[in-house]
Write a protein that holds these residues in place. Structure first.
Motif, PDB file in Angstrom:
ATOM      1  N   ASP A   1      37.865  44.399  40.170  1.00 47.83           N
ATOM      2  CA  ASP A   1      37.870  42.695  40.073  1.00 47.83           C
ATOM      3  C   ASP A   1      37.304  42.168  41.245  1.00 47.83           C
ATOM      4  OD1 ASP A   1      40.116  43.870  41.377  1.00 47.83           O
ATOM      5  OD2 ASP A   1      41.414  42.354  40.606  1.00 47.83           O
ATOM      6  N   LEU A   2      36.921  42.936  42.323  1.00 44.17           N
ATOM      7  CA  LEU A   2      36.280  42.467  43.580  1.00 44.17           C
ATOM      8  C   LEU A   2      34.849  43.017  43.588  1.00 44.17           C
ATOM      9  CD1 LEU A   2      39.389  43.027  45.960  1.00 44.17           C
ATOM     10  CD2 LEU A   2      38.433  40.797  44.834  1.00 44.17           C
ATOM     11  N   ALA A   3      34.282  43.413  42.485  1.00 35.65           N
ATOM     12  CA  ALA A   3      33.105  44.266  42.671  1.00 35.65           C
ATOM     13  C   ALA A   3      31.648  43.371  43.234  1.00 35.65           C
ATOM     14  CB  ALA A   3      32.604  44.531  41.493  1.00 35.65           C
ATOM     15  N   ASP A   4      31.855  42.120  43.346  1.00 31.40           N
ATOM     16  CA  ASP A   4      30.818  41.147  43.686  1.00 31.40           C
ATOM     17  C   ASP A   4      31.111  40.761  45.213  1.00 31.40           C
ATOM     18  OD1 ASP A   4      32.834  39.766  42.980  1.00 31.40           O
ATOM     19  OD2 ASP A   4      31.471  38.080  42.072  1.00 31.40           O
ATOM     20  N   ARG A   5      32.090  41.305  45.803  1.00 31.22           N
ATOM     21  CA  ARG A   5      32.654  40.717  47.132  1.00 31.22           C
ATOM     22  C   ARG A   5      32.375  41.735  48.197  1.00 31.22           C
ATOM     23  NH1 ARG A   5      37.687  37.578  44.213  1.00 31.22           N
ATOM     24  NH2 ARG A   5      36.581  37.029  42.413  1.00 31.22           N
ATOM     25  N   THR A   6      32.266  41.006  49.335  1.00 32.76           N
ATOM     26  CA  THR A   6      32.376  41.688  50.687  1.00 32.76           C
ATOM     27  C   THR A   6      33.662  41.443  51.371  1.00 32.76           C
ATOM     28  OG1 THR A   6      29.887  41.934  50.959  1.00 32.76           O
ATOM     29  CG2 THR A   6      31.223  42.371  52.714  1.00 32.76           C
TER      30      THR A   6
ATOM     31  N   GLY B   1      38.657  50.340  46.245  1.00 34.90           N
ATOM     32  CA  GLY B   1      38.859  50.774  44.767  1.00 34.90           C
ATOM     33  C   GLY B   1      38.814  49.811  43.740  1.00 34.90           C
ATOM     34  N   HIS B   2      38.996  48.616  44.434  1.00 35.52           N
ATOM     35  CA  HIS B   2      38.716  47.261  43.526  1.00 35.52           C
ATOM     36  C   HIS B   2      37.319  46.871  43.380  1.00 35.52           C
ATOM     37  CE1 HIS B   2      42.892  45.937  42.418  1.00 35.52           C
ATOM     38  NE2 HIS B   2      43.259  46.659  43.488  1.00 35.52           N
ATOM     39  N   GLY B   3      36.432  47.478  44.054  1.00 41.10           N
ATOM     40  CA  GLY B   3      35.094  47.381  43.953  1.00 41.10           C
ATOM     41  C   GLY B   3      34.441  46.669  45.121  1.00 41.10           C
ATOM     42  N   ALA B   4      35.201  46.351  45.912  1.00 40.77           N
ATOM     43  CA  ALA B   4      34.315  45.672  47.179  1.00 40.77           C
ATOM     44  C   ALA B   4      33.702  46.384  47.970  1.00 40.77           C
ATOM     45  CB  ALA B   4      35.716  44.657  47.868  1.00 40.77           C
ATOM     46  N   HIS B   5      32.431  45.812  48.820  1.00 39.38           N
ATOM     47  CA  HIS B   5      32.030  46.584  49.780  1.00 39.38           C
ATOM     48  C   HIS B   5      32.773  46.221  50.998  1.00 39.38           C
ATOM     49  CE1 HIS B   5      28.326  46.575  52.715  1.00 39.38           C
ATOM     50  NE2 HIS B   5      29.247  47.549  53.025  1.00 39.38           N
ATOM     51  N   VAL B   6      33.263  47.251  51.551  1.00 43.66           N
ATOM     52  CA  VAL B   6      34.274  46.814  52.781  1.00 43.66           C
ATOM     53  C   VAL B   6      33.640  47.344  54.237  1.00 43.66           C
ATOM     54  CG1 VAL B   6      36.643  47.766  53.596  1.00 43.66           C
ATOM     55  CG2 VAL B   6      36.306  47.592  51.375  1.00 43.66           C
TER      56      VAL B   6
ATOM     57  N   SER C   1      26.441  42.671  55.435  1.00 46.77           N
ATOM     58  CA  SER C   1      26.765  42.263  54.067  1.00 46.77           C
ATOM     59  C   SER C   1      25.618  41.471  53.740  1.00 46.77           C
ATOM     60  CB  SER C   1      28.199  41.364  54.132  1.00 46.77           C
ATOM     61  OG  SER C   1      27.960  40.160  54.982  1.00 46.77           O
ATOM     62  N   GLY C   2      24.397  41.227  54.246  1.00 44.43           N
ATOM     63  CA  GLY C   2      23.400  40.061  53.787  1.00 44.43           C
ATOM     64  C   GLY C   2      23.758  38.642  53.869  1.00 44.43           C
ATOM     65  N   GLY C   3      24.649  38.634  54.808  1.00 42.05           N
ATOM     66  CA  GLY C   3      25.016  37.112  55.288  1.00 42.05           C
ATOM     67  C   GLY C   3      25.943  36.539  54.635  1.00 42.05           C
ATOM     68  N   GLN C   4      27.037  37.374  53.950  1.00 41.76           N
ATOM     69  CA  GLN C   4      28.266  36.848  53.055  1.00 41.76           C
ATOM     70  C   GLN C   4      29.376  37.610  53.316  1.00 41.76           C
ATOM     71  OE1 GLN C   4      27.442  34.949  49.403  1.00 41.76           O
ATOM     72  NE2 GLN C   4      29.191  35.691  48.455  1.00 41.76           N
ATOM     73  N   VAL C   5      30.592  37.155  53.939  1.00 41.08           N
ATOM     74  CA  VAL C   5      31.884  37.894  53.960  1.00 41.08           C
ATOM     75  C   VAL C   5      32.835  36.842  53.016  1.00 41.08           C
ATOM     76  CG1 VAL C   5      33.745  38.561  55.268  1.00 41.08           C
ATOM     77  CG2 VAL C   5      31.579  38.933  56.383  1.00 41.08           C
ATOM     78  N   ASP C   6      33.167  37.385  52.021  1.00 40.32           N
ATOM     79  CA  ASP C   6      34.078  36.897  50.975  1.00 40.32           C
ATOM     80  C   ASP C   6      35.701  36.997  51.055  1.00 40.32           C
ATOM     81  OD1 ASP C   6      31.784  36.334  48.751  1.00 40.32           O
ATOM     82  OD2 ASP C   6      31.814  38.490  49.175  1.00 40.32           O
ATOM     83  N   ILE C   7      35.966  38.183  51.896  1.00 36.64           N
ATOM     84  CA  ILE C   7      37.394  38.248  52.122  1.00 36.64           C
ATOM     85  C   ILE C   7      37.561  38.758  53.716  1.00 36.64           C
ATOM     86  CG2 ILE C   7      39.164  39.881  51.704  1.00 36.64           C
ATOM     87  CD1 ILE C   7      38.012  39.911  48.907  1.00 36.64           C
ATOM     88  N   LEU C   8      38.471  38.223  54.291  1.00 35.03           N
ATOM     89  CA  LEU C   8      38.555  38.615  55.754  1.00 35.03           C
ATOM     90  C   LEU C   8      40.177  38.890  55.777  1.00 35.03           C
ATOM     91  CD1 LEU C   8      38.401  38.821  58.845  1.00 35.03           C
ATOM     92  CD2 LEU C   8      38.576  36.450  58.784  1.00 35.03           C
ATOM     93  N   VAL C   9      40.231  40.443  56.270  1.00 29.14           N
ATOM     94  CA  VAL C   9      41.795  40.565  56.472  1.00 29.14           C
ATOM     95  C   VAL C   9      42.027  40.871  58.011  1.00 29.14           C
ATOM     96  CG1 VAL C   9      43.637  42.356  56.091  1.00 29.14           C
ATOM     97  CG2 VAL C   9      41.893  41.873  54.197  1.00 29.14           C
TER      98      VAL C   9
ATOM     99  N   ALA D   1      50.315  44.427  48.534  1.00 32.94           N
ATOM    100  CA  ALA D   1      50.403  42.806  48.620  1.00 32.94           C
ATOM    101  C   ALA D   1      49.261  42.168  49.141  1.00 32.94           C
ATOM    102  CB  ALA D   1      51.745  42.374  49.326  1.00 32.94           C
ATOM    103  N   ILE D   2      48.628  42.700  50.332  1.00 35.69           N
ATOM    104  CA  ILE D   2      47.587  42.161  50.752  1.00 35.69           C
ATOM    105  C   ILE D   2      46.336  42.136  49.926  1.00 35.69           C
ATOM    106  CG2 ILE D   2      45.524  42.353  52.698  1.00 35.69           C
ATOM    107  CD1 ILE D   2      47.759  44.109  54.248  1.00 35.69           C
ATOM    108  N   VAL D   3      46.192  43.323  49.081  1.00 37.69           N
ATOM    109  CA  VAL D   3      45.225  43.227  48.125  1.00 37.69           C
ATOM    110  C   VAL D   3      45.313  42.196  46.873  1.00 37.69           C
ATOM    111  CG1 VAL D   3      43.784  44.590  46.527  1.00 37.69           C
ATOM    112  CG2 VAL D   3      44.418  45.535  48.627  1.00 37.69           C
ATOM    113  N   PHE D   4      46.549  42.048  46.570  1.00 37.28           N
ATOM    114  CA  PHE D   4      46.701  40.988  45.566  1.00 37.28           C
ATOM    115  C   PHE D   4      46.309  39.517  45.862  1.00 37.28           C
ATOM    116  CE2 PHE D   4      50.064  37.701  44.450  1.00 37.28           C
ATOM    117  CZ  PHE D   4      49.786  37.521  43.205  1.00 37.28           C
ATOM    118  N   LEU D   5      46.595  39.287  47.293  1.00 38.56           N
ATOM    119  CA  LEU D   5      46.254  37.878  47.830  1.00 38.56           C
ATOM    120  C   LEU D   5      44.806  37.852  47.686  1.00 38.56           C
ATOM    121  CD1 LEU D   5      49.245  37.744  50.399  1.00 38.56           C
ATOM    122  CD2 LEU D   5      48.962  36.332  48.157  1.00 38.56           C
ATOM    123  N   THR D   6      44.072  38.908  47.845  1.00 38.61           N
ATOM    124  CA  THR D   6      42.637  38.737  47.818  1.00 38.61           C
ATOM    125  C   THR D   6      41.997  38.360  46.704  1.00 38.61           C
ATOM    126  OG1 THR D   6      41.989  40.907  47.781  1.00 38.61           O
ATOM    127  CG2 THR D   6      42.533  40.345  49.927  1.00 38.61           C
ATOM    128  N   THR D   7      42.804  38.580  45.459  1.00 41.83           N
ATOM    129  CA  THR D   7      42.220  38.906  43.986  1.00 41.83           C
ATOM    130  C   THR D   7      42.366  37.415  43.469  1.00 41.83           C
ATOM    131  OG1 THR D   7      44.151  39.377  42.734  1.00 41.83           O
ATOM    132  CG2 THR D   7      42.889  41.163  43.978  1.00 41.83           C
TER     133      THR D   7
END
Length: 251
Positions: free
Chosen positions: A5-10, A30-35, A83-91, A225-231
């Motif tokens: 569910d995070l396949a299109d996100r960095t 594992g949720h598909g994000a580029h980390v 990331s090509g100019g886009q960070v979608d999630i910051l932890v 819990a952290i990952v849940f909050l990112t989705t």
């Protein structure tokens, strides 16, 4: 297998070369994000990236000290370049601690703890959150601690930084929420990581028994819990401090 569910996100995860940060980075991948794995120790960062790639995920490593504004801005610059100019999630997970009585606390320990736990995060958010806001979406999750909510002897400096981070979480939620950026924090209880085991030793399990659930969490339980909050499943949650402490702050 995790839902992609995070396949299109960095996702940029600071302090992700070990412990809770490492577990979070692997779960996000594992949720598909580029980390983007960020931390001080190259060999550990390379190991986390290799593990993610071996499992079929996408990851890169950036070495970062993250103790001042300059290092935060440099990390943001490098993450955006990767990331090509886009960070979608910051932890914001990078952190350190100094423990002991107030009268025995050295200025160096105070400065290092406040700079790492607050200053670096503050200026990293200052670099990345406006870009999220300009796109109309983004997620920030801060790693706090239960001792940011109640007093514990010998933890005044560490607890103070996390109490301040809790307020920053709410402040950023108010500031960036109207532009579609969600900001939350996870507040872990006693967690079994290599660093914590090294500090607590045999006392770790006794500390875990103080929580109603009566045991010490592992890093994946906090990362869940952290990952849940990112989705998008957490789409209407912002400004929250999510306690993941086995009920310790409830008693």
């Amino acid at each position: 297998m995790a839902e992609k569910d995070l396949a299109d996100r960095t996702a940029l995860v600071t302090g992700s070369t070990s412990g809770i940060g490492e577990a979070t980075a692997k779960q996000l991948a594992g949720h598909g994000a580029h980390v983007i794995v960020a931390g001080r120790r190259q060999e550990l960062g390379d190991g986390v990236v290799a593990a993610i790639r071996a499992a079929g995920g996408k990851a890169d490593y950036v070495r970062a000290e993250l103790g001042d504004a300059a290092s935060a801005r440099e990390l943001a610059r490098r993450a955006l370049a990767i990331s090509g100019g886009q960070v979608d999630i910051l932890v914001n997970n990078a952190g350190t601690a100094v423990f002991g009585p107030t009268a025995e606390t050295l200025e160096e320990g105070w400065d290092t703890t406040f700079n790492t736990n607050l200053k670096g995060h503050f200026f990293l958010v200052g670099e990345l959150a406006p870009k999220m806001a300009a796109r109309g979406k983004g997620v920030i999750v801060n790693t706090s601690t239960m001792v940011g909510q109640f007093a514990a002897p010998g933890m005044a400096v560490y607890g103070a930084t996390k109490a301040a981070l809790n307020l920053l979480t709410k402040s950023w939620a108010a500031e960036f929420g109207p532009a579609g950026v969600r900001v939350n924090a996870v507040s872990p209880g006693t967690t079994r990581t290599q660093k914590v085991v090294g500090i607590m030793g045999d006392g770790l399990d006794e500390l875990g028994k103080q929580a109603p659930l009566g045991y010490v969490a592992d890093a994946d339980e906090i990362a869940n819990a952290i990952v849940f909050l990112t989705t998008d499943k957490a789409s209407y949650i912002t400004g929250a401090i999510l306690n993941v402490d086995g009920g310790r702050t409830a008693v």
